[in-house]
Design a protein around this motif. Structure first.
Motif, short mmCIF file in Angstrom:
data_model
loop_
_atom_site.label_atom_id
_atom_site.label_comp_id
_atom_site.label_asym_id
_atom_site.label_seq_id
_atom_site.Cartn_x
_atom_site.Cartn_y
_atom_site.Cartn_z
N LYS A 74 0.80 -1.04 -0.19
CA LYS A 74 0.18 -0.09 -0.01
C LYS A 74 0.81 1.21 -0.05
O LYS A 74 0.48 2.24 -0.61
N THR A 75 1.90 1.30 0.60
CA THR A 75 2.65 2.38 0.91
C THR A 75 3.68 2.76 -0.34
O THR A 75 3.96 3.82 -0.77
N GLU A 76 3.55 1.98 -1.29
CA GLU A 76 4.19 2.02 -2.79
C GLU A 76 3.25 2.58 -3.80
O GLU A 76 3.75 3.10 -4.74
N PHE B 123 -1.51 3.72 3.61
CA PHE B 123 -1.07 4.01 2.36
C PHE B 123 -0.11 5.26 2.53
O PHE B 123 0.14 5.82 3.60
N SER B 124 0.35 5.47 1.47
CA SER B 124 1.59 6.75 1.49
C SER B 124 0.95 8.02 1.68
O SER B 124 0.07 8.41 1.10
N THR B 125 1.46 8.75 2.82
CA THR B 125 0.87 10.06 2.95
C THR B 125 1.71 11.10 2.64
O THR B 125 1.69 12.28 2.68
N GLY B 126 2.91 10.95 1.70
CA GLY B 126 3.88 11.80 1.24
C GLY B 126 4.87 12.00 2.22
O GLY B 126 4.83 11.82 3.42
N GLY C 62 -0.93 13.36 3.74
CA GLY C 62 -2.10 13.13 3.56
C GLY C 62 -2.88 12.28 2.45
O GLY C 62 -2.18 12.74 1.42
N VAL C 63 -3.69 11.46 2.36
CA VAL C 63 -4.23 10.88 1.06
C VAL C 63 -5.23 12.00 0.55
O VAL C 63 -5.85 12.52 1.50
N ASP C 64 -5.61 11.86 -0.54
CA ASP C 64 -6.77 12.31 -1.08
C ASP C 64 -7.71 11.19 -1.45
O ASP C 64 -7.33 10.05 -1.94
#
Length: 202
Positions: free
Chosen positions: A94-96, A114-117, A177-179
């Motif tokens: 998920k983080t990729e 997930f990746s949040t930047g 954060g995610v969108d």
């Protein structure tokens, strides 16, 4: 093994023009969170993917954007379809993922998986594309933030009971954060990390 023909059909017939059309709708949706957008271009993704989710995938994904998908989508022809039309590679991590796709009824994991930047590169985060059953008569939510005059009401569903709390945690990480893009058939609404979401009394 004979490839499934569904993977080779149903994409954009005029990729440049149609991709630009969908991209403009996405930019409008992100600039005006919660506003209902409609995919006017023809696209026919393999089930269980809806028209809007398929169009978003064709518009945003390419060979540089790693894609994660929920288990049911992973077992469908959607991954082959996406790879054929966009060249986007798949990942189980998920983080990729730059984009994550969920079919209708799929469980929504915590956004933090997930990746949040990063603070330096907040755009290096995951955008979640989530299919829902409806965008008008589901869970009443109130949106506030940039691009919204006062408040904006939406009612998508189904969404997990923890969605509002998860979004608050996501918003607290800003600019990280995610969108999220919620899709339903040929329509969608965008929930950028810039907006706040609270439950609205029915």
């Amino acid at each position: 093994m004979i490839p499934k023909t569904d993977a080779f059909t149903g994409g954009f017939s005029e990729p440049v023009y149609q991709s630009q059309t969908v991209f403009r709708a996405l930019m409008d949706g992100m600039a005006r969170p919660g506003t209902l957008q409609t995919v006017a271009t023809q696209v026919d993704p393999p089930p269980p993917v809806g028209v809007a989710a398929g169009a978003v995938a064709l518009c945003l994904c390419d060979h540089d954007t790693t894609v994660w998908m929920s288990s049911a989508l992973g077992k469908s022809v959607f991954g082959e379809w996406l790879g054929f039309h966009t060249g986007a590679p798949l990942t189980r991590e998920k983080t990729e993922a730059r984009f994550a796709f969920f079919e209708l009824g799929a469980a929504l994991p915590p956004f933090g998986l997930f990746s949040t930047g990063t603070q330096e590169y907040p755009d290096r985060s995951t955008t979640l594309i989530v299919e829902v059953a409806q965008l008008a008569d589901g869970i009443p939510l109130t949106l506030r933030g940039p691009g919204i005059k006062d408040t904006h009401a939406i009612a998508p569903g189904p969404l997990p009971e923890t969605f509002v709390r998860s979004w608050a945690d996501n918003r607290a990480q800003f600019p990280r954060g995610v969108d999220v893009i919620l899709t339903c058939g040929a329509q969608f609404v965008c929930l950028p990390r810039t907006c706040t979401i609270t439950a609205r009394e029915q």
